[in-house]
Design an enzyme around this catalytic site. Structure first.
Site, PDB file in Angstrom:
ATOM      1  N   LYS B  67       0.855  -1.196   0.000  1.00  0.00           N
ATOM      2  CA  LYS B  67       0.000   0.000   0.000  1.00  0.00           C
ATOM      3  C   LYS B  67       0.890   1.245   0.000  1.00  0.00           C
ATOM      4  O   LYS B  67       1.920   1.270   0.671  1.00  0.00           O
ATOM      5  CB  LYS B  67      -0.908  -0.017   1.234  1.00  0.00           C
ATOM      6  CG  LYS B  67      -1.990   1.055   1.240  1.00  0.00           C
ATOM      7  CD  LYS B  67      -2.883   0.922   2.482  1.00  0.00           C
ATOM      8  CE  LYS B  67      -4.006   1.944   2.500  1.00  0.00           C
ATOM      9  NZ  LYS B  67      -4.868   1.826   3.704  1.00  0.00           N
ATOM     10  N   SER B 142      -9.745   1.657   2.707  1.00  0.00           N
ATOM     11  CA  SER B 142      -8.929   2.457   1.819  1.00  0.00           C
ATOM     12  C   SER B 142      -7.865   1.652   1.067  1.00  0.00           C
ATOM     13  O   SER B 142      -7.307   2.155   0.096  1.00  0.00           O
ATOM     14  CB  SER B 142      -8.242   3.546   2.632  1.00  0.00           C
ATOM     15  OG  SER B 142      -7.340   2.980   3.559  1.00  0.00           O
ATOM     16  N   SER B 166      -9.905  -0.528   6.879  1.00  0.00           N
ATOM     17  CA  SER B 166      -9.298  -0.349   5.553  1.00  0.00           C
ATOM     18  C   SER B 166      -8.624  -1.577   4.960  1.00  0.00           C
ATOM     19  O   SER B 166      -8.295  -1.584   3.777  1.00  0.00           O
ATOM     20  CB  SER B 166      -8.298   0.803   5.581  1.00  0.00           C
ATOM     21  OG  SER B 166      -8.994   2.030   5.592  1.00  0.00           O
TER      22      SER B 166
END
Lengths: 471, 472
Positions: B67, B142, B166
């Site tokens: 990420k 997210s 997330s």
């Protein structure tokens, strides 16, 4: 009893850099950066790079506890770090890690020499925080086209010592700062000679007005000047029927005046909240062990000097006001008469050092011992001793060399006697005056003897000899 | 979709480079927009090195996607924000160091909601990521890029971060496995903070076993993170196909209003499956759940308002035309942050401000304590809790993005877990109209072993995890 006619109340916030630690407060960067290029001792943590996390330096907490104990504070059970949020280019994270609730220590006091003798100044709290970077302006702050930032200082451990508003004059404020610095040096947590080692914000009010906070004071002398200026300013405002408002003022060290800061810069809401990246520290258990390691502090040492060496309280106070001086004295007093040593160190050497802006580091204890030795064996006069000390400071060498070079050895008795006889013969008027009862006439005869012996005679001895011969 | 075991056979034969090249090709031709940066050269070079020199690590030669809020030395790290334009970290996050030690090949940085603020990966400055099950739908957020990349076979393993769901939300929407560990189990050093007191890095994979393998690599004590916990555990060894005697608590508060009927039904079916396998169901009450969402957003936004203060253009990232610093700071932040980030900074600043601090921030902290108590009480009777991960399957791109409140409400079942700091794993448990549904198995503090075992047993006895989106 000091009646404080203007109702002056002064409280100081002193930022002390714990610059004797090896590393910064939240990372492993060295604190030894003062001689290195800008931004050469930085890492992701003290640069506040995204994702970097602070890690508390345990030695810094220990040093802070040590100071708290020396200031007679209560040490918190748990201590906690907070974020103080504000924007400034020297602050790489956009917040400063500091303390708010649960500071390391609070509720202490120190004693200073006040306007009317010993005076107690309360310590509200002493808490830890991190130092921001240093802004460097080309030329002066108002004319510079750009600002450079050096983050070497960023993340240095600071201790903010907040006093109660217990000081009643700028002089007391200065004495407080002297005493605080004195204590910090005894604790070996702080070197006051390094750049940015000690910075002061002062709060001051007089009767009938609100307080002003004065920022940007970087020396003890500066604090006294800023406060003196501020008292006059506030009194003038009141005299003209004005109102002294609550505000932050900036001290211009060069012009020795304080200036109001724009309201934009002072209207801060710091939005304190607990630093989520640092867990609360349980420190109550640390204090007892740290207390054991506390060195003898200035007040205690002063009392001991009076008791152990039989010197006056004034001398003891002067000797203990600087750690190095106290150590110097004790080293000399161990091997020479302690009272003579106190007199010569306090009344002569210290003055000569101050005059030359030198510290005790510039003088060898061995030299002090030989000067005292020469005096004790009556080989030199007191004037000669002063001459030796001055020459050592100005040109170096050793006392023996200086004595030989300058011919400072005290002259024999018969030379004084011969010189006295000559003086009597050559100054009949003075002799007559003396015999007519004018005691002062003797002085010119003593002067004549001194002149003839080129100052190597002891003035008191010359007087005795003259009296004998005139007698 | 290939598992670590399947890939290992090829890697041992000396072809990590070939595998990496295959994945790079899939990323290259993908329509998902799962990656912000592809570290092609680095990845191929590393794979080649492993092929020629060999490596004993548990992830030797395996590609892993990261990420884009996790710092990677020498690789652009943007948090999907314009404000970090051009920022290349000079250091690796703790988890990246661990991955490199284990021989993993960092293949690229995945898309996300800007600064991890979102539930759909639509707030990215680099455009939204698409859900491989239906490219008109969001992948969740997210960590949407990481989940979509794994679901779309663009990478076998990925890391995300979970502040309020997330990792679990996109795992659920994309039909993969995602774990949010206990707070403190994985070092956050190098994770660019959104809300420090809530977030953890978490692994994604297509199976529970692979999640456990990746978790084993990245978990463990790190002195640089003061909230890191000194506990070494081997999670892979906990994977047993056995739930007999396991006490499952099912909090009815997690099946509240707004929960899709199919989601509710599917999760209950999964619970019954586990009961058939020997688990028993116990009653639990979690009465403060209804306050969790508000408390979560106040705490997260408050912390974020402070965490994001450092982005001022002075040292790295976006820089607008120079003026005095006051003006430059404002201009950089006005130009660099997207709307959702600005909204959260403003709300967080407000919540911490004098006069509101006690009313909002302090009150939220009190609620947090009550939520923790709910979990402590529930875990007196239950070994694990099971609930839907998300109240509904993936929604359409653009469907909620203009309605922040309804987007915030999507986190209703995930945020209490972050407030309490307990671990939770989301596993695929069924489908609704060809869209995957995830259930979360929530455990006691530091009891990842039990939730991994529960999820593993479910997986071993069902085949939802084997289904792949068409065309990927």
């Amino acid at each position: 009893m000091y009646d404080n006619p203007d109702g002056v109340m002064i409280g100081l916030e002193v930022h002390v850099q714990l610059n004797k630690l090896k590393t910064k407060v939240f990372c492993g960067c060295t604190t030894d950066y003062h001689n290195d290029p800008p931004n050469s001792h930085v890492c992701p943590v003290c640069l506040g790079l995204p994702g970097a996390l602070p890690k508390i330096n345990k030695k810094a907490v220990e040093a802070a506890i040590k100071v708290g104990l020396a200031l007679n504070c209560k040490i918190e059970e748990h201590t906690q770090f907070y974020r103080k949020n504000y924007y400034y280019p020297d602050l790489p994270k956009g917040f400063q890690i500091t303390q708010y609730d649960f500071p390391i220590s609070s509720g202490g006091h120190i004693m200073i020499e006040g306007e009317d003798g010993e005076h107690r100044v309360g310590i509200t709290r002493a808490h830890m925080e991190e130092d921001p970077g240093r802004l460097v302006h080309e030329g002066t702050i108002d004319k510079s086209k750009y600002t450079l930032i050096d983050y070497n200082r960023s993340g240095m451990a600071l201790l903010e010592v907040v006093s109660d508003p217990d000081m009643r004059s700028p002089k007391e404020a200065r004495r407080y700062l002297d005493k605080l610095r004195n204590i910090l040096e005894y604790l070996d947590v702080f070197d006051g000679n390094l750049e940015g080692a000690l910075r002061v914000d002062a709060n001051i009010s007089i009767m009938g007005g609100q307080r002003a906070e004065i920022k940007n004071i970087s020396s003890h002398k500066g604090a006294e000047r800023a406060l003196l200026y501020e008292i006059v300013r506030q009194k003038n405002v009141l005299r003209r029927g004005g109102i002294v408002v609550l505000e932050t003022r900036h001290f211009d060290e060069a012009r020795e005046i304080t200036m109001s800061m724009r309201s934009k810069e002072e209207a801060h809401d710091y939005r304190y909240f607990p630093e989520p990246d640092l867990v609360p520290l349980k420190i109550s258990g640390w204090a007892p062990a740290i207390k054991e390691t506390l060195p003898e502090l200035p007040d205690a040492r002063r009392l001991r000097f009076v008791e152990q060496y039989g010197i006056t309280d004034d001398h003891a106070k002067a000797l203990t006001s600087e750690l190095k001086l106290a150590i110097f004295y004790e080293n000399v007093a161990k091997k020479a008469d302690p009272k003579t040593a106190a007199v010569w160190i306090c009344d002569v050497l210290k003055g000569e050092l101050n005059y030359r802006n030198l510290t005790i580091d510039s003088f060898k204890k061995e030299h002090m011992l030989s000067v005292i030795g020469l005096l004790a064996s009556k080989k030199i006069t007191e004037d000669g001793a002063v001459d030796i000390i001055r020459t050592l400071l100005d040109k170096g060498g050793s006392p023996d060399e200086i004595v030989a070079e300058k011919g400072l050895l005290k002259v024999e008795g018969d030379i004084v006697s011969t010189a006295a006889e000559e003086a009597i013969k050559e100054n009949p008027q003075a002799v007559a005056d003396f015999k007519a009862g004018k005691e002062k006439a003797l002085n010119s005869l003593v002067g004549a003897v001194m002149k003839k012996t080129k100052g190597r005679a002891d003035a008191r001895a010359a007087r005795e000899v003259l009296l004998g011969k005139l007698g | 979709m290939a598992t670590i075991n399947e890939l290992n056979e090829r890697i041992h034969a000396g072809s990590s480079e070939e595998i990496v090249a295959e994945y790079l090709e899939r990323i290259d031709s993908s329509k998902l927009n799962a990656f912000i940066t592809v570290a092609k050269e680095n990845a191929l070079a590393r794979a080649k090195e492993i092929d020629s020199e060999g490596h004993e690590g548990s992830l030797a030669g395996i590609p892993v996607a990261i990420k884009d809020n996790i710092s990677t030395k020498g690789i652009l790290t943007t948090c999907a924000s314009k404000i970090l334009t051009g920022y290349v970290p000079p250091y690796d996050a703790h988890v990246i160091e661990r991955l490199k030690e284990a021989g993993a090949v960092i293949i690229g940085k995945t898309n996300m909601d800007e600064f991890a603020m979102g539930t759909s990966t639509e707030t990215s400055f680099y455009g939204p990521t698409r859900n491989p099950w239906d490219t008109d739908r969001v992948p969740g957020g997210s960590s949407g890029g990481s989940a979509a990349a794994v679901a779309g076979s663009e990478v076998p393993l990925a890391l995300g971060s979970d502040t309020g769901g997330s990792v679990r939300c996109p795992a659920s929407f994309c039909g993969v496995v995602g774990l949010k560990p206990t707070y403190g189990v994985i070092s956050r050093y190098g994770l660019i903070s959104y809300a420090n007191s809530l977030e953890q890095i978490g692994p994604f994979a297509t199976t529970v076993r692979d999640v456990a393998t990746l978790f084993d690599v990245i978990a463990g004590y790190d002195a640089r993170d003061s909230t890191s916990v000194d506990k070494e555990v081997n999670y892979s060894s906990a994977l047993k196909n056995d739930v007999s005697g396991l006490k499952i608590g099912v909090p009815e508060e997690y099946f509240g209003e707004g929960t899709d009927e199919n989601v509710e039904k599917t999760v209950w079916n999964a619970i019954h499956t586990l009961e058939d396998l020997g688990a028993t169901r116990v009653e639990v009450k979690m009465p403060h759940t209804k306050y969790a969402l508000s408390a979560y957003y106040i705490i997260a936004m408050s912390e974020a308002s402070s965490n994001l203060a450092r982005f001022d253009g002075m040292r790295y990232g976006l820089r607008t035309e120079d003026s005095d610093w006051h003006t430059t700071f404002s201009q950089v932040r006005a130009a660099g942050f997207g709307d959702e980030v600005k909204r959260r900074i403003l709300l967080g600043t407000y919540a911490l401000s004098a006069g509101y601090h006690d009313k909002y921030y302090l009150k939220a902290l009190k609620v947090r304590t009550l939520i923790k108590q709910d979990f402590e009480l529930a875990f007196k009777d239950a070994d694990v809790l099971i609930a839907p991960t998300m109240p509904y399957p993936a929604f359409k791109l653009g469907e909620k993005i203009d309605d922040p409140l309804s987007l915030y409400l999507a986190d209703v079942d995930t945020v209490p877990i972050n407030l309490a700091g307990v671990p939770s794993i989301s596993v695929p448990c069924g489908f609704s109209h060809e869209l995957p549904i995830g259930m979360q198995v929530i455990g006691k503090h530091f009891d990842e072993a039990t939730i991994l075992r529960t999820a593993y047993t479910f997986e071993e006895n069902t085949d939802f995890h084997t289904r792949e989106p068409e065309g990927f």
